[in-house]
Write an enzyme that holds these catalytic residues in place. Sequence first.
Site, PDB file in Angstrom:
ATOM      1  CG  HIS A 172      -1.834  -0.970   1.278  1.00 40.29           C
ATOM      2  ND1 HIS A 172      -2.550  -1.432   2.270  1.00 40.29           N
ATOM      3  CD2 HIS A 172      -2.109  -2.113   0.355  1.00 40.29           C
ATOM      4  CE1 HIS A 172      -3.404  -2.566   2.036  1.00 40.29           C
ATOM      5  NE2 HIS A 172      -2.976  -2.740   0.998  1.00 40.29           N
ATOM      6  CG  HIS A 206      -7.364 -12.578   4.028  1.00 41.79           C
ATOM      7  ND1 HIS A 206      -7.075 -13.026   2.624  1.00 41.79           N
ATOM      8  CD2 HIS A 206      -6.780 -11.322   3.778  1.00 41.79           C
ATOM      9  CE1 HIS A 206      -6.491 -12.354   1.858  1.00 41.79           C
ATOM     10  NE2 HIS A 206      -6.241 -11.522   2.206  1.00 41.79           N
TER      11      HIS A 206
END
Length: 419
Positions: free
Chosen positions: A101, A166
């Site tokens: 990110h 997840h």
Amino acid sequence: MDFRCGDNVFPAELPPERVLAVLRPQGISPAGAPEELVERALDGCADQLSRFQAGEKVVIVTSDITRATGSEVYLPILVDRLNRAGIPDRDIEIVIALGIHRKQTEPEHRKILGSLFGRIRVSDHDCDDPGQLIYLGNTSTGVPVELNRTVAEADRLILTGTVTFHYFAGFGGGRKSILPGVASRKSCMASHFAVLNPGEGTGKSKLAVTANLEGNPVHQAMYEACAMRPPEFILNTVLSADKKIVAAFAGDWREAHREGCSFLSAHFSYPVAELADLVVVSCGGFPKDINTIQAHKSMEYGSHALKPGGVMILLAECRDGHGNPTFFNWFGYPTCAELETALRRRYEINGQTAWSVKEKAGRFRVILVTSLPEEEVRTMGMTPARDLKQALDLAADWLPKDYTSYLIPEGGAVLPVLK
């Protein structure tokens, strides 16, 4: 029953006899305030903290702003414990586990650190800076483990974050703070590539799925990487749908994470006796539906309650578009098979998420209530709708007269499990 989409609220007007259940997380009565939960969890780490010595450099890894963790609550408490163990502020550094990110802004650092901002040194991990990385070796399946040098060379390391579901690593939290959290881009891509079975056209591993760790090849890569640089202990939280800490787990990085995963499964799974013809699922409004990539989580979880060929109405405004400039490009491949072939040639995490969206859009009829351009929605294999009423009208043409449905107003917070 109201459903949020961005800042809008739409009523779901379905006949009560057509609704099997409203799926929500099971009620949780936390055993104390968030601060108390964190203090109690850290009490179990007294032995580990007693081994810390003055002069040692301590690194705390925590998540970036895309992962709500309650860090503004637990980091000050954790640093206080370190101070009491003889570690001064100047010997503590907080590393933000960005994975691949972007770097964080100053306001984002303030939010993550809470009262510690300006007091404790903070740095952002950079997956593309070779000077910040150190190679530790390969996992048993050949995933190279290149980690943040500050993290790898710390005298004492503590991992923090939150346990979540997840969609292909099974659960977030624990070992995931190392890989992908503070790993190189090469390591991140290689570990996520493990989601695909060996061999062209063989698809995704059936074990790389939500809420499963056993035999999960993605989890195994992350687990082995963490074992190469194990922390002194971890501190992981579990959050409610409104992002409040409802549980905290601290201790050995394997055992405490397993405890957190068990708690999450027990309280945030919803057992269903049958699959439905229709699932109406909202991400929960802004910011949970800020982009397509974030909305995919609710799409994935909601699909667990839906019959093959059933209809899903997904409410996701996506005011910031898709969430990554390369994400939509992957839908230029007409079929999942062609997209998979492209992924194997040049793997990208965004491509993996696009493949997952496309695969579900092929298994079900998905109506997307969104602000995205209609043509882009159709290119992704879904049918656009401007509001929930229009979506329900469209769904009526595809549903049997005696259809059944589930309503999921907070799709990212509950996992349907067929019993």
